[in-house]
Design a protein around this motif. Sequence first.
Motif, PDB file in Angstrom:
ATOM      1  N   ALA A   1      14.319  -0.188  33.527  1.00 37.80           N
ATOM      2  CA  ALA A   1      13.495   0.494  34.529  1.00 37.80           C
ATOM      3  C   ALA A   1      13.252   1.939  34.139  1.00 37.80           C
ATOM      4  O   ALA A   1      12.199   2.509  34.443  1.00 37.80           O
ATOM      5  CB  ALA A   1      14.169   0.411  35.901  1.00 37.80           C
ATOM      6  N   SER A   2      14.221   2.552  33.450  1.00 37.84           N
ATOM      7  CA  SER A   2      14.065   3.964  33.114  1.00 37.84           C
ATOM      8  C   SER A   2      12.880   4.178  32.182  1.00 37.84           C
ATOM      9  O   SER A   2      12.314   5.271  32.154  1.00 37.84           O
ATOM     10  CB  SER A   2      15.351   4.491  32.476  1.00 37.84           C
ATOM     11  N   LEU A   3      12.492   3.159  31.436  1.00 36.22           N
ATOM     12  CA  LEU A   3      11.392   3.338  30.483  1.00 36.22           C
ATOM     13  C   LEU A   3      10.107   2.641  30.930  1.00 36.22           C
ATOM     14  O   LEU A   3       9.149   2.564  30.172  1.00 36.22           O
ATOM     15  CB  LEU A   3      11.800   2.796  29.108  1.00 36.22           C
ATOM     16  N   ASP A   4      10.107   2.143  32.142  1.00 36.45           N
ATOM     17  CA  ASP A   4       8.904   1.477  32.660  1.00 36.45           C
ATOM     18  C   ASP A   4       7.687   2.374  32.593  1.00 36.45           C
ATOM     19  O   ASP A   4       6.560   1.912  32.374  1.00 36.45           O
ATOM     20  CB  ASP A   4       9.122   1.061  34.121  1.00 36.45           C
ATOM     21  N   PHE A   5       7.904   3.659  32.778  1.00 41.10           N
ATOM     22  CA  PHE A   5       6.746   4.561  32.857  1.00 41.10           C
ATOM     23  C   PHE A   5       5.994   4.590  31.527  1.00 41.10           C
ATOM     24  O   PHE A   5       4.799   4.889  31.493  1.00 41.10           O
ATOM     25  CB  PHE A   5       7.202   5.961  33.267  1.00 41.10           C
ATOM     26  N   LEU A   6       6.658   4.259  30.422  1.00 44.08           N
ATOM     27  CA  LEU A   6       5.962   4.254  29.136  1.00 44.08           C
ATOM     28  C   LEU A   6       4.909   3.156  29.084  1.00 44.08           C
ATOM     29  O   LEU A   6       3.892   3.280  28.400  1.00 44.08           O
ATOM     30  CB  LEU A   6       6.960   4.048  27.997  1.00 44.08           C
ATOM     31  N   ASP A   7       5.174   2.065  29.818  1.00 40.85           N
ATOM     32  CA  ASP A   7       4.197   0.979  29.835  1.00 40.85           C
ATOM     33  C   ASP A   7       3.006   1.292  30.713  1.00 40.85           C
ATOM     34  O   ASP A   7       1.975   0.633  30.638  1.00 40.85           O
ATOM     35  CB  ASP A   7       4.860  -0.309  30.359  1.00 40.85           C
ATOM     36  N   GLU A   8       3.170   2.287  31.546  1.00 39.72           N
ATOM     37  CA  GLU A   8       2.091   2.579  32.489  1.00 39.72           C
ATOM     38  C   GLU A   8       1.034   3.496  31.911  1.00 39.72           C
ATOM     39  O   GLU A   8      -0.001   3.714  32.546  1.00 39.72           O
ATOM     40  CB  GLU A   8       2.685   3.194  33.769  1.00 39.72           C
ATOM     41  N   VAL A   9       1.301   4.054  30.756  1.00 39.89           N
ATOM     42  CA  VAL A   9       0.319   4.961  30.153  1.00 39.89           C
ATOM     43  C   VAL A   9      -0.184   4.351  28.858  1.00 39.89           C
ATOM     44  O   VAL A   9       0.525   3.613  28.174  1.00 39.89           O
ATOM     45  CB  VAL A   9       0.913   6.361  29.894  1.00 39.89           C
TER      46      VAL A   9
END
Lengths: 1016, 250
Positions: A475-483
């Motif tokens: 979950a901590s790296l989910d934001f990388l998939d969002e960009v």
Amino acid sequence: MNKKLKQGILVTTKLVNLILAIAVIFGSVYFMGQTLWPSFKAFMGVSDPSVFDSSIERYSEMGAEHAEAMDSINALLYAINVLAWADESGYSETVPGTTDEREYIGQYSELERTFGDKIVKATAIDSETVGLRGSTTQVAYELAKLIVECRYIYEDLGYSNTRCFTVDTNGLQGHITETELIDGIHAYKDSAECEGNCEWTCDELTGEGWFLWNIFNAKNLRIEINGGDYRDTVSSEVTPLRLCADTHGLDEIMITDNSQLCHTPYEQLVLGFKIENFNLPQEVIYEGGHLPVVSQIAYTIDSWLRGFGDPKYVIYYGVFPEGEEEYWGLAGYQIAWASILIGEGIGLGIDLLTFGFGRFFSRGAGRAATAVAQQAVEETGQRVITETVQEGTEQVIKQSFKETIGEFFERIWSRTGRRLFTKSVTRAGLHDAAGEAAEEGVQRIVRRACVETGVENVDEVVDAARGLYRDAAHASLDFLDEVEDPIREGFVDASGRLTREGRERALTRMTDYFDDALVHDPVLRGTLQDALGQNFDRVIVNLQREITDGFLSRIGRLSRIQMFFRRARRGMLTLAQVFDPELPQDQLERAVRGFMDDGLDHLRYMHDQDLIRFMANQQPAIDLFMDRGSGEFIRDATEGILIDNVDDFSRAFDDGIRNALREQSVDTFIDLPARYTRVITGERMLRISKGIYGFATPRILPTNPRAVRRLALWTTAYYLVSRVESMHAKFVPVGPNAIGFRTPYDATVIYDDTYTRELDLETQEDYLNFFRHYADYYYWERARAEEGLTEEEEEGGEESQEVSAPPREYQYYYGLLPLVDKYYIALIKDMHDDILGTGWRPFDQLPQRFHLVSPCKADILMKVSRCECVQRDEPQNNIYLTGKHYVLNDGTEIFYDPNPDPNEPPFTYRLDEENQPYKECFHPDWFPLDDYKVNVKCIQINPVMDQTLDPNYCYHGSNPGHETMKFLTTVVEFAVPVVVGIFCQPCAIPIGFAVGLAGESLKAYVDTQHRWPHHS
Amino acid sequence: MSKKIPKNIIYIGTGALILIIFIVLLISLPRKKVEGHKYFTTEPATWIESDPVTEEDDVKIDVMKATRAKGTVEVTQHNYIYDNKLVSFFYHGYYQGKRFDVSYVDPAYDNASINLSIEQKRLLLKNYTKIQISKRLNPSDGIIDALILGKEENDTFVFYIFVDEDWKQQLGYTNIMWGDDFKDRESLHTRQFDFSQQSSGIYIDKVDYDTDWFLSDIIKGGLMVGEIGTNILEQLSTGYWMNVTFVYIR
């Protein structure tokens, strides 16, 4: 001397010389011909290439091996189709003139077929009938084999009543008493056909064996025949006889004419199938073992996994079950000294930081710590630890440690980073990395807390914490998939590491996840909180810190690869991104070096012919960007699409290679182009036929060293990327009604209903015709290919007989029928038995999504039954129920067709990232007690594994013994320091370090013995 | 002048003809099918068969006999042909708060069984098994045994519950709880297990009403036996751990 005599001597001498000369000439010619004739023949193109190149023999073996796998798959698909149809139709049709009266269409035995040597047999009302002929000795021997086989089936079905065979003894000459039958079992046991567990099974049946065991082991065989003149004997007078496994108080294999003695489960009165000789072959030998003389295709376990990543043959229903691939993750085969040292080094570091240096750095303890550190943390952490120790003050030590932790990881990158670098990435790689980090952190932090608290259900607590850690890390790296591009957004730097902003974002996501999970998951909270009590908060904080300092600091490298892979999946070549011209020179060198080392390391283990095959498969893609002859990047393809300035990139690429070669051993890198040269030119190969090998030989030879180096490196890099893609491909769903079949580096073969939907199957006769000619077109094409080879090899020989082409519609007689969509296909795994005292597995493995992995040699039992699945309906998690209409966040509308069978419970479907659906079945154990569930129709596939073959994998079986070993070592790791600490607090830390090191190595060793290709 | 047939011959002949016709009709009339119980007995005690070979008290429940060959128990599931359709029931349980499927074995078995042969492991397993759901029960071996069996009976579907003496000794109390929807606590039935009927050390009880929870496509209910009640179910469903033991079928 007489003149005539002299003349005579002269003539004789000349004659003798002539004879000798002729003899010498002919001898020489003969001798040289024997030596050179094959070469001459080869030169003339009429030789047997295998004389010069034994690898050709190997390729024949590979062809045969692949045919074996295909026969097994065809048999499996056939049986699935027939089962579904027979269950649907009852293998009957309405009697004309009636509405509900049905009559059977025919005998179930008519549905039996063979595919190669794979025999698909119906096991129905009359069970499988076997005819026995010959003398009493012969029949007793054959009967013994059947009895042993029945025992195997019986054991694999968890010791349920099993009807194995119906025995036709019409051809028996004489009578067989029980004594003679036991003699037959002895004869079978002593024969070469009976190996390994077979001998033990024979003893089990006859109640014989070495004396201690014999006390407990009664005979498990019984003849009870009441008909005929000779009671309890097998003869032609009473036939057929039933051979069955009956738990009627005695757990016996019975031969009887009394149907009531063999209580037949009702399900065996309906259609089931047994596939004999099912085989997904793969020869793997253990490190240090000799290659079998006959087989040239064997690899060692390590070299196979390095080269190919996955086992040779993998088949699965819908999608490969995630987590099962961990059993052949390469990391598990290496006792990863570096990671162990790192783990222990970090632990030591944290201990140093948290337990206080003041006490630790008393004179004696300081020396002890220095000694331990210097001894154990050699090249990776030594400078860090010894420098900090020498400083002597707590504050300086802490600061120095934190500053050098970055460099600490830089140093160990050369060991572990490379391993992480070449793993399957995105979900799988992240999963691996998170799992690894979770394992280390959770074992240390949570187990320690459990020992301190005196928790009883330690395993449960550790499992819960591990899951929490892993999910939080993800979950901590989910934001990388969002960009779209994390570098452009400023979250990741050019080298792939998280920037400060990225790190902050990751930490925020992580803490949010922890809070959310612990609030909204009462099971998790209850498990951890109740167990850990007042240590709960401290453990949670430490876990979060572990993610920050451990996982996230390593993951920087992987995030770069995540992006590469994402772009690859969108059709953009990832290689150019690896050699990104924006990379600083040192980063480019590091990337080049990484590819060189890792790629060489992996490709070195491939046989030449596999390398040829790989290169042939990848060559078209490589050719898009590099001219094979000159080694130059193709301007049109690369410029503007992937690389802005080809010239700059080209220079940077060469500089990277050149600088990397200065540091690396040149020899290893020269070896690769030399090998490439050899395989490209085929100089060891005299003739390669498309028919045998199924691909074309590359013909273009790069001539200059620079071009060869470039091609070698480019191909190596492409190999690494395609290896990643190959391993990831099994996680891409193939459809809700499909079986996927994978071999490394080949596209996934999907067996679904694409073809069969085009068929107009209505009547029972239509279906029967389909079954009669199932896969006929495939076998016709295979026969054609094999005949083509024969014609080439035997020029001027006999003309082969033409195989007439089947009707074109038979091309559609392949894959799965649409009505198979009404079933979930499940794998029945190792089970406990229902008779206490005769089973040895303490628990049952739950049924799982069907999948099989080579090596797998087994008889396959299949039947229609029901599987229990918890009903889930969570659109936000891409989990859907049939018959419902959904509108997703992006406006996409999804409607799943009404249940394939409206008379049956609904299936649950899951969507992958590309919105591809596949059926899902969540087991009730994973959910609250009162959750709703469904018992869906399913086809259960149960492999009865060949006990004589080792290794034989099929799927990961159960063996809790090694888990205990690991648990014990972990307990020792934490208990010893605690105990020591009671008496000598400063001693606990270095002792804990040393014990921990030993414990981790032992656990790693134990792990390697219970992974692929070991079943359990 | 024609000879007259004597009347008694006519009467006898007519009577014989009628008798023959009657016999023929009797033979040719389709027989009413009567359910036999010689083998497929109706008394549950007769389904419990002792093991004649071993000296132990092992008994086995003959599922085929009990279900008239319509049902089987295959380790983790109980299959039954009901109304020409396959229905399945799945076994699960809790032993002192720990979930299990068919049997619960003390984790110490793992350590104790290291480096043993398969046969030795088999023999050792008995000593570490705490509870099992099986058609083979031993009322005096210290292992808690139980089985729940569904079958048709008198135009309804019933569930027979078998528990052994070890069960009675080791569990604090035994309730039976069942219903259509476990989430609807109010709708559940609960009563105590009746230990009055026993055979060979096996106690038998039966639930014979409101048992059609298994007929719906989505299974919301089931049947539980052991240290269970609605409040315990409530606690367990919210993730709270409780030291209770029970088995259930859904």
